[in-house]
Write a protein that holds these residues in place. Sequence first.
Motif, PDB file in Angstrom:
ATOM      1  N   PHE A  16       0.831  -1.202   0.000  1.00  0.00           N
ATOM      2  CA  PHE A  16       0.000   0.000   0.000  1.00  0.00           C
ATOM      3  C   PHE A  16       0.865   1.252   0.000  1.00  0.00           C
ATOM      4  N   ARG A  17       0.429   2.265  -0.740  1.00  0.00           N
ATOM      5  CA  ARG A  17       1.057   3.590  -0.685  1.00  0.00           C
ATOM      6  C   ARG A  17       0.043   4.581  -0.132  1.00  0.00           C
ATOM      7  N   PHE A  18       0.314   5.044   1.084  1.00  0.00           N
ATOM      8  CA  PHE A  18      -0.512   6.060   1.717  1.00  0.00           C
ATOM      9  C   PHE A  18       0.168   7.420   1.574  1.00  0.00           C
ATOM     10  N   ARG A  19      -0.649   8.463   1.541  1.00  0.00           N
ATOM     11  CA  ARG A  19      -0.091   9.814   1.469  1.00  0.00           C
ATOM     12  C   ARG A  19      -0.798  10.716   2.461  1.00  0.00           C
ATOM     13  N   LYS A  20      -0.020  11.603   3.079  1.00  0.00           N
ATOM     14  CA  LYS A  20      -0.597  12.618   3.950  1.00  0.00           C
ATOM     15  C   LYS A  20      -1.017  13.800   3.074  1.00  0.00           C
ATOM     16  N   PRO A  21      -2.265  14.197   3.137  1.00  0.00           N
ATOM     17  CA  PRO A  21      -2.726  15.316   2.292  1.00  0.00           C
ATOM     18  C   PRO A  21      -1.909  16.588   2.572  1.00  0.00           C
ATOM     19  N   LYS A  22      -1.760  17.396   1.536  1.00  0.00           N
ATOM     20  CA  LYS A  22      -1.022  18.643   1.699  1.00  0.00           C
ATOM     21  C   LYS A  22      -1.824  19.705   2.432  1.00  0.00           C
ATOM     22  N   ASP A  23      -3.113  19.605   2.358  1.00  0.00           N
ATOM     23  CA  ASP A  23      -3.955  20.624   3.017  1.00  0.00           C
ATOM     24  C   ASP A  23      -4.686  20.002   4.194  1.00  0.00           C
TER      25      ASP A  23
END
Length: 253
Positions: free
Chosen positions: A246-253
């Motif tokens: 899995f690739r999770f990302r922290k939102p920029k906003d």
Amino acid sequence: MRAFSMLCLAATLAITPPANAASSPDYAAAMADPKRPAEAKALDESRKPAETLAFLGLKPGMKTADIMTGSGYWAEIMADAVGRKGKVTAYEPNQFYTQPEEQKTWQTLVARRPEVQWVRYPFEAFSAPANSFDFTIINMSYHDLYWQSDKFRIPRTDPAAFVKTLYAATRPGGIVGIVDHVGGAGDTRAIVDKLHRIDPAVVKADFAAAGFVLEAESPLLANPTDDHSKLVFDPSIRGKTDRFLFRFRKPKD
């Protein structure tokens, strides 16, 4: 004149690297690094590090973390991949590498890779400064947050608190990659205790609750012939388990 211009254009294209070449790590060089021990290189075929890190989006210059680093397998590859402008922090719980021979192994690893920042921490109390990392990998260890062991002095741990801390330590837009053994649905702690597997849906829910976005998942490490009812250390399947990526990302906003 037109023929001359075409020749010039062809020459220019021949010496111009692809647009993303500068931002793509040299995984072949990282994997071939003579400092890597033979036992680490022997794992490359099953772990597919170049393909895994490329899918996750590792780039040179990134500030990265390898949590529950174990043998340092990923930390060593990432140290070469991110280059001198990047940084790797490898975290290992205090509860491991405690016996004299194990401590020697750990000391050898640390001495071999002085460019990596090696950090010990209580298994149940992970911490890291806010906005520290562009990229984090947790390889086949996230399920252990649901594990409890008197033998290894692992107390009951709160996965939600861990992921919340990791979210704070991740920079806006940062990536967290999770690789783990596929387990069935049911009582997560019981399944982990018995099989050291985890239901992928549990991981997705944990990270969503903390604010991460599941950006992509890959079948790269899947094995449809794996019997999910077997312990991952069973000789018939060890090193060949069905694994999700899995690739999770922290939102920029």
